[in-house]
Design an enzyme around this catalytic site. Structure first.
Site, PDB file in Angstrom:
ATOM      1  N   ASP A   1      41.599  40.086  33.801  1.00  0.00           N
ATOM      2  CA  ASP A   1      41.872  40.215  35.238  1.00  0.00           C
ATOM      3  C   ASP A   1      42.381  41.611  35.594  1.00  0.00           C
ATOM      4  OD1 ASP A   1      42.039  39.386  37.851  1.00  0.00           O
ATOM      5  OD2 ASP A   1      43.980  38.409  37.613  1.00  0.00           O
TER       6      ASP A   1
ATOM      7  N   ARG B   1      41.777  45.752  41.259  1.00  0.00           N
ATOM      8  CA  ARG B   1      42.936  46.613  41.520  1.00  0.00           C
ATOM      9  C   ARG B   1      42.825  47.942  40.770  1.00  0.00           C
ATOM     10  NH1 ARG B   1      46.936  41.923  40.263  1.00  0.00           N
ATOM     11  NH2 ARG B   1      44.953  41.040  39.574  1.00  0.00           N
TER      12      ARG B   1
ATOM     13  N   HIS C   1      34.543  46.396  37.813  1.00  0.00           N
ATOM     14  CA  HIS C   1      33.865  45.424  36.940  1.00  0.00           C
ATOM     15  C   HIS C   1      33.103  46.135  35.815  1.00  0.00           C
ATOM     16  CE1 HIS C   1      35.235  42.209  39.357  1.00  0.00           C
ATOM     17  NE2 HIS C   1      34.495  42.509  40.413  1.00  0.00           N
TER      18      HIS C   1
ATOM     19  N   LEU D   1      33.463  37.485  14.030  1.00  0.00           N
ATOM     20  CA  LEU D   1      34.172  36.880  15.166  1.00  0.00           C
ATOM     21  C   LEU D   1      33.314  35.844  15.897  1.00  0.00           C
ATOM     22  CD1 LEU D   1      36.638  37.157  17.229  1.00  0.00           C
ATOM     23  CD2 LEU D   1      35.143  38.711  18.481  1.00  0.00           C
TER      24      LEU D   1
END
Ligand code: IPE
Ligand code: IPE
Ligand code: MG
Length: 237
Positions: free
Chosen positions: A22, A26, A39, A132
């Site tokens: 997140d 901003r 983004h 992973l």
């Protein structure tokens, strides 16, 4: 490459880390850039953190990419996020060449067909990767996930007295995976925003004001070091 030179080696790691990516908007606003630039920067950072998590030997990383609530955003922004995702999926370097196994969790059936096909390809191309296990939460909502699970259970005809916590867990998108041990939320918000609400019942949390595009491997190290000091009691003593 350089960021891996000083690769940390941890004696112990949480098995499963989940991140709420997140703060992209901003981050862009602070630089007088459009949200799309945020983004793009967030996506670049996601690739770097996923690679780093793989290098340090983390077993599971689950990232929140797009929530069931994010459809409320202007169409242009949603389109932009989906296009970033398309670019990511078209570039096999991001997972196959890295030996990362990628899996999507969320209501994928509701997405555009071309994205569904790209997701299928990415999952298939990486299914034998041994590094992973990277889960990308896309069109994901914790409540929506539980509703899906309940529907599946009811449809399967299991009698009510046979239903237990495992029945629910085995019907979530995360079936077969360990619950997240550690949930990281940058961006200065102190909430889960409908993320992994069933699975996080006993997770540890790490909150920070850093905006996602600024979240570096060293911040992941800091968070893990903090996690390793915690005493998880699960209701015991
Ligand atoms: C996270 O960054 C990306 C998505 C939710 C898709 P935001 O876009 O929410 O960034 P802020 O919270 O507005 O800064
Ligand atoms: C959570 O961030 C979802 C993702 C990071 C994909 P939001 O920005 O949507 O969360 P809220 O709206 O601040 O709770
Ligand atoms: Mg946000």
């Amino acid at each position: 490459m350089s960021i891996f030179k000083n690769k940390k080696s941890f004696e112990e790691l949480p098995t499963h880390i989940a991140i709420i990516m997140d703060g992209n908007g901003r981050w862009a606003k602070k630089r007088s850039l459009p949200r799309t630039a945020g983004h793009a920067a967030g996506s670049k950072n996601f690739k770097e953190i996923a690679r780093y998590a793989n290098k340090i030997g983390l077993k599971y990383l689950t990232v929140y990419a797009f929530s069931t609530e994010n459809w409320k955003r202007p169409k242009d922004e949603v389109d932009n996020i989906m296009n970033i995702l398309r670019d990511y999926l078209k570039d096999a370097k991001n997972f196959k060449d890295e030996n990362i196994r990628v899996k999507f969790i969320g209501d994928i059936d509701a997405l555009d067909e071309d994205i569904r096909l790209l997701i299928d390809d990415a999952e298939k191309e990486s299914e034998n990767a041994t590094g992973l296990k990277l889960n990308i939460a896309l069109n994901y909502g914790g409540r929506d996930e539980i509703v899906h699970a309940v529907k599946k259970i009811v449809e399967s005809g299991i009698p009510a007295d046979m239903i237990n916590e495992d029945t629910i867990g085995n019907n979530l998108y995360t079936a077969g995976m360990p619950d997240p041990d550690f949930i990281i939320r940058p961006s200065g918000e102190y909430r889960l925003s409908n993320y992994l609400i069933w699975q996080s019942a006993y997770a540890e949390y790490w909150f920070s004001d850093i905006l996602w595009p600024d979240f570096r491997p060293k911040h992941l190290d800091m968070a893990i070091e903090d996690y390793l000091k915690r005493n998880r009691r699960y209701g015991g003593i």
